[in-house]
Design a protein around this motif. Structure first.
Motif, PDB file in Angstrom:
ATOM      1  N   ALA A 117      62.447  77.848 119.968  1.00 37.21           N
ATOM      2  CA  ALA A 117      61.944  78.305 121.065  1.00 37.21           C
ATOM      3  C   ALA A 117      61.202  76.642 121.389  1.00 37.21           C
ATOM      4  CB  ALA A 117      60.232  79.516 121.404  1.00 37.21           C
ATOM      5  N   ALA A 118      60.187  76.160 120.086  1.00 42.24           N
ATOM      6  CA  ALA A 118      58.920  75.089 120.604  1.00 42.24           C
ATOM      7  C   ALA A 118      60.305  73.890 120.755  1.00 42.24           C
ATOM      8  CB  ALA A 118      58.822  74.715 118.993  1.00 42.24           C
ATOM      9  N   LEU A 119      62.014  73.695 120.449  1.00 44.03           N
ATOM     10  CA  LEU A 119      62.911  73.054 121.065  1.00 44.03           C
ATOM     11  C   LEU A 119      63.107  73.032 122.326  1.00 44.03           C
ATOM     12  CD1 LEU A 119      64.969  74.183 117.990  1.00 44.03           C
ATOM     13  CD2 LEU A 119      63.797  72.243 118.191  1.00 44.03           C
ATOM     14  N   ASP A 120      62.324  73.676 122.909  1.00 39.64           N
ATOM     15  CA  ASP A 120      62.822  73.407 124.777  1.00 39.64           C
ATOM     16  C   ASP A 120      64.071  73.922 125.065  1.00 39.64           C
ATOM     17  OD1 ASP A 120      59.464  73.342 124.642  1.00 39.64           O
ATOM     18  OD2 ASP A 120      59.757  70.734 124.834  1.00 39.64           O
ATOM     19  N   GLY A 121      65.139  74.198 124.581  1.00 36.66           N
ATOM     20  CA  GLY A 121      66.380  74.619 124.904  1.00 36.66           C
ATOM     21  C   GLY A 121      67.178  73.554 125.212  1.00 36.66           C
ATOM     22  N   LEU A 122      66.357  72.998 123.177  1.00 33.34           N
ATOM     23  CA  LEU A 122      67.947  72.675 123.384  1.00 33.34           C
ATOM     24  C   LEU A 122      68.754  73.429 121.974  1.00 33.34           C
ATOM     25  CD1 LEU A 122      66.067  69.610 121.005  1.00 33.34           C
ATOM     26  CD2 LEU A 122      67.320  68.997 122.508  1.00 33.34           C
ATOM     27  N   PRO A 123      70.641  72.989 122.306  1.00 28.06           N
ATOM     28  CA  PRO A 123      71.077  74.065 122.148  1.00 28.06           C
ATOM     29  C   PRO A 123      70.552  74.233 119.444  1.00 28.06           C
ATOM     30  CG  PRO A 123      72.060  72.562 122.086  1.00 28.06           C
ATOM     31  CD  PRO A 123      71.079  71.758 122.650  1.00 28.06           C
ATOM     32  N   HIS A 124      70.548  75.225 119.545  1.00 28.57           N
ATOM     33  CA  HIS A 124      70.835  75.075 117.749  1.00 28.57           C
ATOM     34  C   HIS A 124      70.971  75.994 116.760  1.00 28.57           C
ATOM     35  CE1 HIS A 124      67.800  77.854 119.685  1.00 28.57           C
ATOM     36  NE2 HIS A 124      67.713  78.694 119.207  1.00 28.57           N
ATOM     37  N   VAL A 125      71.460  76.425 115.810  1.00 27.79           N
ATOM     38  CA  VAL A 125      72.419  77.120 115.485  1.00 27.79           C
ATOM     39  C   VAL A 125      71.106  77.744 113.613  1.00 27.79           C
ATOM     40  CG1 VAL A 125      74.979  76.879 115.713  1.00 27.79           C
ATOM     41  CG2 VAL A 125      74.138  75.780 113.627  1.00 27.79           C
ATOM     42  N   SER A 126      71.077  78.728 113.037  1.00 22.83           N
ATOM     43  CA  SER A 126      70.709  78.995 111.711  1.00 22.83           C
ATOM     44  C   SER A 126      71.226  79.385 111.035  1.00 22.83           C
ATOM     45  CB  SER A 126      69.266  80.498 112.345  1.00 22.83           C
ATOM     46  OG  SER A 126      68.841  79.825 112.989  1.00 22.83           O
ATOM     47  N   VAL A 127      71.394  79.114 109.961  1.00 22.21           N
ATOM     48  CA  VAL A 127      71.557  79.052 108.358  1.00 22.21           C
ATOM     49  C   VAL A 127      70.643  79.207 107.058  1.00 22.21           C
ATOM     50  CG1 VAL A 127      74.000  76.723 109.562  1.00 22.21           C
ATOM     51  CG2 VAL A 127      71.638  76.485 108.223  1.00 22.21           C
ATOM     52  N   ARG A 128      71.751  79.592 105.932  1.00 21.84           N
ATOM     53  CA  ARG A 128      70.183  79.561 104.706  1.00 21.84           C
ATOM     54  C   ARG A 128      71.307  79.113 103.610  1.00 21.84           C
ATOM     55  NH1 ARG A 128      73.150  84.045 106.483  1.00 21.84           N
ATOM     56  NH2 ARG A 128      74.342  85.086 105.033  1.00 21.84           N
ATOM     57  N   SER A 129      70.693  78.668 102.790  1.00 17.83           N
ATOM     58  CA  SER A 129      71.041  77.950 101.297  1.00 17.83           C
ATOM     59  C   SER A 129      71.582  79.461 100.496  1.00 17.83           C
ATOM     60  CB  SER A 129      69.917  77.059 100.893  1.00 17.83           C
ATOM     61  OG  SER A 129      69.107  77.793 100.345  1.00 17.83           O
ATOM     62  N   LEU A 130      72.222  79.071  98.744  1.00 17.23           N
ATOM     63  CA  LEU A 130      72.669  79.924  98.680  1.00 17.23           C
ATOM     64  C   LEU A 130      71.244  80.664  97.474  1.00 17.23           C
ATOM     65  CD1 LEU A 130      75.504  78.240  96.638  1.00 17.23           C
ATOM     66  CD2 LEU A 130      75.899  80.288  98.039  1.00 17.23           C
ATOM     67  N   ALA A 131      70.011  80.208  97.860  1.00 17.45           N
ATOM     68  CA  ALA A 131      68.944  80.879  97.664  1.00 17.45           C
ATOM     69  C   ALA A 131      68.503  81.922  98.507  1.00 17.45           C
ATOM     70  CB  ALA A 131      67.648  79.658  97.308  1.00 17.45           C
ATOM     71  N   PRO A 132      68.606  82.939  98.018  1.00 21.40           N
ATOM     72  CA  PRO A 132      68.673  84.663  98.389  1.00 21.40           C
ATOM     73  C   PRO A 132      67.310  84.779  99.179  1.00 21.40           C
ATOM     74  CG  PRO A 132      69.188  85.267  96.498  1.00 21.40           C
ATOM     75  CD  PRO A 132      68.715  83.641  96.425  1.00 21.40           C
ATOM     76  N   ASP A 133      66.420  84.234  98.539  1.00 18.74           N
ATOM     77  CA  ASP A 133      64.360  84.278  98.680  1.00 18.74           C
ATOM     78  C   ASP A 133      63.905  83.641  98.195  1.00 18.74           C
ATOM     79  OD1 ASP A 133      64.001  85.478  95.818  1.00 18.74           O
ATOM     80  OD2 ASP A 133      65.052  86.756  95.829  1.00 18.74           O
ATOM     81  N   ARG A 134      62.146  83.005  98.694  1.00 16.70           N
ATOM     82  CA  ARG A 134      61.782  82.248  97.800  1.00 16.70           C
ATOM     83  C   ARG A 134      61.504  82.398  96.880  1.00 16.70           C
ATOM     84  NH1 ARG A 134      61.285  78.236 101.030  1.00 16.70           N
ATOM     85  NH2 ARG A 134      59.275  77.017 100.601  1.00 16.70           N
ATOM     86  N   SER A 135      61.706  83.314  95.814  1.00 18.54           N
ATOM     87  CA  SER A 135      61.677  83.155  94.640  1.00 18.54           C
ATOM     88  C   SER A 135      62.872  82.348  93.770  1.00 18.54           C
ATOM     89  CB  SER A 135      60.869  84.975  94.023  1.00 18.54           C
ATOM     90  OG  SER A 135      61.235  84.758  92.168  1.00 18.54           O
ATOM     91  N   THR A 136      63.520  82.422  94.301  1.00 18.62           N
ATOM     92  CA  THR A 136      65.169  82.399  93.715  1.00 18.62           C
ATOM     93  C   THR A 136      65.075  81.206  93.840  1.00 18.62           C
ATOM     94  OG1 THR A 136      66.032  84.179  93.948  1.00 18.62           O
ATOM     95  CG2 THR A 136      67.209  82.730  93.649  1.00 18.62           C
ATOM     96  N   TYR A 137      64.463  80.005  95.275  1.00 18.67           N
ATOM     97  CA  TYR A 137      64.299  79.002  95.745  1.00 18.67           C
ATOM     98  C   TYR A 137      63.783  78.431  94.835  1.00 18.67           C
ATOM     99  CZ  TYR A 137      63.165  75.614  98.545  1.00 18.67           C
ATOM    100  OH  TYR A 137      62.376  73.667  99.228  1.00 18.67           O
ATOM    101  N   LEU A 138      62.292  78.647  94.460  1.00 16.49           N
ATOM    102  CA  LEU A 138      61.552  78.430  94.292  1.00 16.49           C
ATOM    103  C   LEU A 138      61.911  77.677  91.806  1.00 16.49           C
ATOM    104  CD1 LEU A 138      58.190  79.234  95.231  1.00 16.49           C
ATOM    105  CD2 LEU A 138      59.465  77.053  95.289  1.00 16.49           C
ATOM    106  N   ARG A 139      62.910  78.930  91.735  1.00 16.11           N
ATOM    107  CA  ARG A 139      63.299  78.289  90.780  1.00 16.11           C
ATOM    108  C   ARG A 139      64.483  78.232  90.305  1.00 16.11           C
ATOM    109  NH1 ARG A 139      64.962  83.149  88.738  1.00 16.11           N
ATOM    110  NH2 ARG A 139      63.971  84.646  90.344  1.00 16.11           N
ATOM    111  N   ARG A 140      65.308  78.053  91.154  1.00 12.68           N
ATOM    112  CA  ARG A 140      66.647  77.818  91.170  1.00 12.68           C
ATOM    113  C   ARG A 140      66.772  76.419  92.226  1.00 12.68           C
ATOM    114  NH1 ARG A 140      70.591  80.011  88.674  1.00 12.68           N
ATOM    115  NH2 ARG A 140      72.055  78.889  89.470  1.00 12.68           N
ATOM    116  N   PRO A 141      66.374  75.007  92.430  1.00 13.40           N
ATOM    117  CA  PRO A 141      66.763  74.345  93.144  1.00 13.40           C
ATOM    118  C   PRO A 141      67.780  73.612  93.379  1.00 13.40           C
ATOM    119  CG  PRO A 141      64.793  73.444  91.402  1.00 13.40           C
ATOM    120  CD  PRO A 141      65.322  74.409  90.970  1.00 13.40           C
TER     121      PRO A 141
END
Length: 255
Positions: free
Chosen positions: A64-88
């Motif tokens: 919403a803060a992008l003021d109408g700029l087109p955007h897409v959402s993606v994710r990394s292979l880290a399924p959750d925050r705990s894994t993200y912190l342990r597996r850079p």
């Protein structure tokens, strides 16, 4: 019994230095421990840093803060925050299911907004930086903004490569410290693709409102680096920041 006059407070030799840095210097002591106020301040800063690391990115609010700029959402292979912190390593790779969401094309530039280690930094500063830098890039073909969760810097290489972008700028929350928990960094890579080295990027760091680089000033630096990278067809250690020095008021030291 007459009142006994107290001694005047001792001169604080650290006072002038503390005005020039957010570092915790010359705090004094109470017995064999720091003063209560200094200890409480430290604990508050530590709590804010922990919150910055663990608070999830609000994708809807950021979009919403992008003021109408087109955007897409993606994710990394880290399924959750705990894994993200342990597996850079997992935070550096794109989930294969997200590739189809990236519109490939002859893009001059792709912006990736990644939570990194401080989603708060991205929420607060990334939209302002985008609004400031885009008018400085007339004629550039800019891909839809990519919002990435559980992302590390190198995730932008795979995203930029899938988009077919000539340049990729990753706006990411930096590791929070005990003075600033919402610092944003920008990492710029020419011809992004998986396997790029850190030495092949340029970085603008410490973008925040607590004495750091403002989003507007960072946008000026980023626009200069983008133009030079496009002209010279490279980023990294061979692209030096020779842009004009930004105006900055000298620190005021009293006493």
């Amino acid at each position: 019994m007459p009142a006994v006059a107290s001694d005047p407070p001792a001169h604080d030799p650290w006072g002038r230095l503390r005005q020039t840095t957010p570092a915790r210097i010359g705090l004094g002591r109470s017995g064999d421990a720091p003063p209560v106020g200094a200890m409480l301040d430290f604990q508050l800063a530590h709590a804010r840093a922990r919150d910055a690391v663990h608070t999830p990115l609000d994708i809807q609010a950021l979009a919403a803060a992008l003021d109408g700029l087109p955007h897409v959402s993606v994710r990394s292979l880290a399924p959750d925050r705990s894994t993200y912190l342990r597996r850079p390593d997992l935070g550096r790779r794109l989930d294969s299911d997200c590739v189809v969401q990236l519109p490939a094309g002859a893009w001059d530039l792709a912006f990736v907004l990644a939570d990194g280690l401080s989603a708060r930094a991205v929420q607060q500063h990334a939209p302002k930086l985008l609004r400031a830098v885009l008018p400085k890039l007339p004629g550039w073909k800019v891909a839809p903004v990519v919002i990435a969760t559980q992302g590390r810097v190198a995730l932008g290489d795979e995203i930029g490569g899938a988009l077919g972008a000539e340049l990729c700028a990753v706006l990411i929350g930096e590791r929070p410290g005990l003075s600033v928990a919402d610092s944003l960094g920008v990492y710029l890579t020419y011809q992004p693709r998986a396997g790029r080295r850190d030495s092949e990027r340029n970085c603008i760091s410490n973008i925040h409102a607590s004495g750091g680089l403002s989003p507007e000033a960072a946008a000026t630096k980023l626009a200069w680096l983008l133009a030079e990278a496009r002209h010279r067809r490279l980023t990294g250690v061979n692209l030096k920041d020779d842009s004009p020095v930004l105006d900055a008021a000298p620190p005021v030291i009293e006493g």
